[in-house]
Design an enzyme around this catalytic site. Structure first.
Site, PDB file in Angstrom:
ATOM      1  N   ARG A 266       0.826  -1.210   0.000  1.00  0.00           N
ATOM      2  CA  ARG A 266       0.000   0.000   0.000  1.00  0.00           C
ATOM      3  C   ARG A 266       0.867   1.270   0.000  1.00  0.00           C
ATOM      4  O   ARG A 266       0.727   2.137  -0.855  1.00  0.00           O
ATOM      5  CB  ARG A 266      -0.894  -0.064   1.252  1.00  0.00           C
ATOM      6  CG  ARG A 266      -1.958   0.977   1.366  1.00  0.00           C
ATOM      7  CD  ARG A 266      -2.960   0.562   2.444  1.00  0.00           C
ATOM      8  NE  ARG A 266      -3.798  -0.519   1.967  1.00  0.00           N
ATOM      9  CZ  ARG A 266      -5.041  -0.353   1.479  1.00  0.00           C
ATOM     10  NH1 ARG A 266      -5.561   0.840   1.437  1.00  0.00           N
ATOM     11  NH2 ARG A 266      -5.725  -1.378   1.050  1.00  0.00           N
ATOM     12  N   ASP A 401      -7.588  -3.523  18.406  1.00  0.00           N
ATOM     13  CA  ASP A 401      -6.474  -4.331  17.900  1.00  0.00           C
ATOM     14  C   ASP A 401      -6.963  -5.435  16.974  1.00  0.00           C
ATOM     15  O   ASP A 401      -6.370  -5.684  15.922  1.00  0.00           O
ATOM     16  CB  ASP A 401      -5.729  -4.984  19.081  1.00  0.00           C
ATOM     17  CG  ASP A 401      -4.658  -4.065  19.643  1.00  0.00           C
ATOM     18  OD1 ASP A 401      -4.236  -3.126  18.944  1.00  0.00           O
ATOM     19  OD2 ASP A 401      -4.251  -4.288  20.806  1.00  0.00           O
ATOM     20  N   ARG A 407      -7.623  -6.820   9.436  1.00  0.00           N
ATOM     21  CA  ARG A 407      -7.525  -6.109   8.161  1.00  0.00           C
ATOM     22  C   ARG A 407      -6.310  -6.530   7.357  1.00  0.00           C
ATOM     23  O   ARG A 407      -6.313  -6.417   6.140  1.00  0.00           O
ATOM     24  CB  ARG A 407      -7.557  -4.594   8.393  1.00  0.00           C
ATOM     25  CG  ARG A 407      -9.004  -4.145   8.613  1.00  0.00           C
ATOM     26  CD  ARG A 407      -9.131  -2.729   9.010  1.00  0.00           C
ATOM     27  NE  ARG A 407      -8.757  -1.820   7.945  1.00  0.00           N
ATOM     28  CZ  ARG A 407      -8.742  -0.508   8.091  1.00  0.00           C
ATOM     29  NH1 ARG A 407      -9.065   0.029   9.244  1.00  0.00           N
ATOM     30  NH2 ARG A 407      -8.405   0.264   7.099  1.00  0.00           N
ATOM     31  N   GLY A 422     -15.697   4.472  13.171  1.00  0.00           N
ATOM     32  CA  GLY A 422     -15.029   3.698  14.221  1.00  0.00           C
ATOM     33  C   GLY A 422     -15.991   3.279  15.312  1.00  0.00           C
ATOM     34  O   GLY A 422     -15.664   3.308  16.496  1.00  0.00           O
ATOM     35  N   ALA A 451     -15.772  -4.279  22.403  1.00  0.00           N
ATOM     36  CA  ALA A 451     -16.813  -3.969  21.411  1.00  0.00           C
ATOM     37  C   ALA A 451     -18.047  -4.835  21.639  1.00  0.00           C
ATOM     38  O   ALA A 451     -19.187  -4.370  21.510  1.00  0.00           O
ATOM     39  CB  ALA A 451     -16.265  -4.186  20.006  1.00  0.00           C
ATOM     40  N   ALA A 478      -9.509  -6.549  27.799  1.00  0.00           N
ATOM     41  CA  ALA A 478      -9.035  -5.156  27.715  1.00  0.00           C
ATOM     42  C   ALA A 478      -9.617  -4.432  26.513  1.00  0.00           C
ATOM     43  O   ALA A 478      -9.994  -5.045  25.519  1.00  0.00           O
ATOM     44  CB  ALA A 478      -7.507  -5.129  27.593  1.00  0.00           C
ATOM     45  N   ILE A 481      -6.229  -1.868  22.313  1.00  0.00           N
ATOM     46  CA  ILE A 481      -5.457  -0.899  21.513  1.00  0.00           C
ATOM     47  C   ILE A 481      -5.276   0.393  22.312  1.00  0.00           C
ATOM     48  O   ILE A 481      -4.225   1.042  22.256  1.00  0.00           O
ATOM     49  CB  ILE A 481      -6.116  -0.638  20.138  1.00  0.00           C
ATOM     50  CG1 ILE A 481      -5.109   0.018  19.186  1.00  0.00           C
ATOM     51  CG2 ILE A 481      -7.379   0.197  20.255  1.00  0.00           C
ATOM     52  CD1 ILE A 481      -5.553   0.042  17.735  1.00  0.00           C
ATOM     53  N   GLU A 482      -6.278   0.744  23.121  1.00  0.00           N
ATOM     54  CA  GLU A 482      -6.183   1.941  23.967  1.00  0.00           C
ATOM     55  C   GLU A 482      -5.242   1.671  25.143  1.00  0.00           C
ATOM     56  O   GLU A 482      -4.443   2.528  25.519  1.00  0.00           O
ATOM     57  CB  GLU A 482      -7.567   2.332  24.494  1.00  0.00           C
ATOM     58  CG  GLU A 482      -8.596   2.624  23.412  1.00  0.00           C
ATOM     59  CD  GLU A 482      -8.275   3.881  22.602  1.00  0.00           C
ATOM     60  OE1 GLU A 482      -7.353   4.625  22.972  1.00  0.00           O
ATOM     61  OE2 GLU A 482      -8.931   4.098  21.568  1.00  0.00           O
TER      62      GLU A 482
END
Ligand SMILES: Cc1ncc(C[n+]2csc(CCOP(=O)(O)OP(=O)(O)O)c2C)c(N)n1
Ligand SMILES: [Mg+2]
Length: 585
Positions: A266, A401, A407, A422, A451, A478, A481-482
């Site tokens: 990319r 994450d 992806r 998001g 999520a 958790a 990612i944060e």
């Protein structure tokens, strides 16, 4: 008082019946809702019109469900939410569809007009609340406005005269039960609204063909409008010697192993291309806003789309083609302006390098290693899901994450994730709606534990509606990612990144679904198979929290000022510092 049925007084259909008939005439098969007195009249009529009512546990989830239905079927998605908190709960879902440009119709009722402004139950300015995130908003008090407004709303939602997206119409609840005069029931209002085709001008096709002929390094970037163009797009890429990058909104336009696709390269393709063709795609945060410091400053752009966002936003095109992607690709193929042969060297080199890099990434180690505690590597979980994904499978991803890992590794033909808003919490509702819309296809939703929590009760919606989806929770206890970013930036200072060690399989069981917990790789495949045999099912998988995801490495959670990624931010700052003039027109 009981509902008087589809015929109000004088044998005339009620406004609610006319609304239901309009929705049925648009080919809508399911409407997503949550009960409320103000909107019951519409739901009753929908049922009579043969439309299935799917009742969710939260209005935001109902809107997400309509969003998935629209994204996957190409038809308008419909959600009906009740007054006040029903509408405010829906706003997040509406905003998500707004950024994703998904055609969605949200209907509601407001407090009765005679009580407006008097301190009525549940009164808030509903239209004003949603106006900034809707393509069309209308508050109806008179029967003669009902069908014209619904027609206008459907046209706007489908992107007839601007970007596609959500629209909102609400009604005085008393009006819903009143008869609608035959005078206002012109049959033409009940025809299916379709987006008119838009063909490219011959003159712009000539100019684009010339650029394609001259381009030595041509990169095509997919957007929403590329979906559904598969074989035509493939022929175009071959004929004009291009390489192709998809984006999350075009994923599925070409199969994952398409020969011109170079997903592993990319950054290089973006930096080196001397001609960039965008297919109905905004140059938004995911494409560095088209920045001349990230793309080549001297690259030419051909922008194809139907609205200003896709045609001129952030960086002007050298050719801007206001037309459908499909008809433009066809016209360019007919024009047959094959590129100069020397240009193909770059394409061939990128395809070769992409194959090499992909082979390295997917070869050894066969199974990415488990943690010291036995928890599964996120890539190993995704590999296990890939073994279950066939050509017709629908893959959904939601989380932090885990989204980033998916992806780069998930091999999906049909794909939907939380989108440019998001919007954590969309994964379970998307999974429910996808499996209802396509019961014979495999629906697999991969969702982070954080999520999952936003809409975990929609598992009960899945059970009640026999939605046969497999929900896989990537459970690292958790908001990882944060949490990772927090600890990297402020060592030792934990500010809410940790979650308790919950077992979501047990929660699912309590809601009537099949549930299983997986703590080690050895039992993963069999558990997923059992889940598929017992859908709706939740397989709760203990995954590692110590592996840094690609987005974590790229610094996505750092929120730089100029761009989504620190590397792009740095490139732009350096370019500004050097005083580079902007690219010439
Ligand atoms: C509604 C909403 N709230 C907060 C965020 C900020 N956010 C982005 S990713 C993330 C963590 C997600 O955790 P989880 O779903 O468990 O995925 P993980 O990173 O652990 O794989 C958070 C809180 C968001 N994107 N959406
Ligand atoms: Mg998590």
């Amino acid at each position: 008082m009981t509902d008087t049925g589809s015929r109000a007084a004088h044998g005339q259909p009620s406004v609610a019946a006319a609304i239901a008939r309009f929705i049925a005439s648009q080919g809508v098969e399911r409407v997503y809702t949550l009960p409320g007195s103000h909107v019951k009249a519409i739901c009753g009529e929908l049922e009579r019109a043969g439309i299935r009512i799917v009742s969710a546990r939260h209005e935001c989830a109902a809107v997400h469900m309509a969003h998935a239905e629209a994204h996957l079927t190409g038809r308008i998605g419909v959600a009906i939410v009740t007054t006040g908190p029903g509408l405010t709960n829906a706003v997040t879902g509406i905003a998500s569809a707004y950024l994703a440009r998904t055609p969605l119709m949200v209907l509601s009722a407001r407090v009765p007009d005679p009580q407006a402004g008097m301190g009525a139950l549940e009164e808030v300015p509903q239209g004003a609340l949603v106006r900034p995130v809707c393509r069309y908003v209308r508050e109806i008090s008179d029967g003669r406005h009902v069908l014209p407004a619904l027609h206008m709303a459907a046209t706007a939602a489908l992107g007839g005269d601007g970007p596609a997206g959500p629209v909102y119409v609400d009604f005085d609840p008393g009006l819903l039960k009143q008869p609608i005069a035959a005078w206002h029931l012109d049959q033409r209002w009940f025809s299916a609204v379709a987006r008119a085709r838009r063909l490219p001008d011959r003159e712009v096709i000539e100019r684009a063909a010339q650029l394609l002929h001259d381009g030595r390094r041509t990169l095509v970037i997919g957007g929403r409008a590329a979906r559904g163009t598969g074989p035509l797009l493939e022929r175009f890429l071959q004929a004009y010697g291009c390489v192709y990058l998809d984006t999350r909104e075009s994923k599925g336009a070409l199969p994952p192993d398409s020969p011109c696709s170079i997903p592993a390269l990319r950054a290089r393709a973006i930096a080196e291309a001397d001609l960039v063709v965008t297919l109905g795609r905004r140059l938004d945060f995911e494409l560095a806003y088209g920045s001349a410091a990230v793309f080549s400053g001297s690259a030419c752009f051909i922008r194809i789309g139907r609205c200003a966002e896709e045609l001129i936003e952030n960086r002007r095109g050298d050719v801007e083609i206001c037309a459908d992607v499909e008809s433009t690709l066809s016209a360019l193929l007919e024009r047959n302006a094959a590129p100069k042969a020397s240009g193909l060297e770059w394409r061939d080199e990128l395809i070769r390098a992409n194959a090499e890099k992909t082979a390295k990434m997917t070869a050894a180690p066969v199974a990415p290693p488990a943690g010291a505690d036995g928890r599964i590597h996120p890539f190993a979980l995704i590999d296990a899901i890939n073994r279950l994904v066939d050509d017709s499978a629908i893959c959904i991803v939601d989380g932090g994450d885990i989204l980033s890992f998916a992806r780069v590794r998930l091999q999906a033909h049909t794909y939907l994730d939380l989108g440019p808003f998001g919007c954590l919490g969309s994964g379970v509702p998307y999974g429910v709606a996808a499996s209802l819309a396509f019961p014979s296809r495999r629906t697999i939703a991969l969702i982070g534990d954080g999520a999952f929590g936003f809409s975990a009760l929609e598992i009960e919606t899945a059970v009640r509606n026999r939605a046969r989806a497999l929900f896989v929770v990537a459970n690292n206890d958790a908001w990882n990612i944060e949490r990772q970013e927090q600890l990297a930036r402020y060592p030792g200072q934990d500010l809410g990144g940790d979650l308790s060690a919950c077992h979501y399989d047990r929660l699912a069981q309590s809601l009537g679904a099949y549930g299983e917990r997986v703590d080690e790789i050895a039992t993963l495949d069999a558990a997923l198979e059992r889940g598929l045999a017992n859908m709706p099912a939740v397989i709760d998988v203990a995954v590692r929290r110590d592996v840094v995801s690609p987005d974590g490495k790229a610094g996505l959670a750092e929120v730089p000022a100029l761009h989504a990624l620190p590397s792009w931010d740095g490139a732009e700052r350096r370019a500004i510092g050097r005083g580079i003039p902007p690219p010439e027109d």
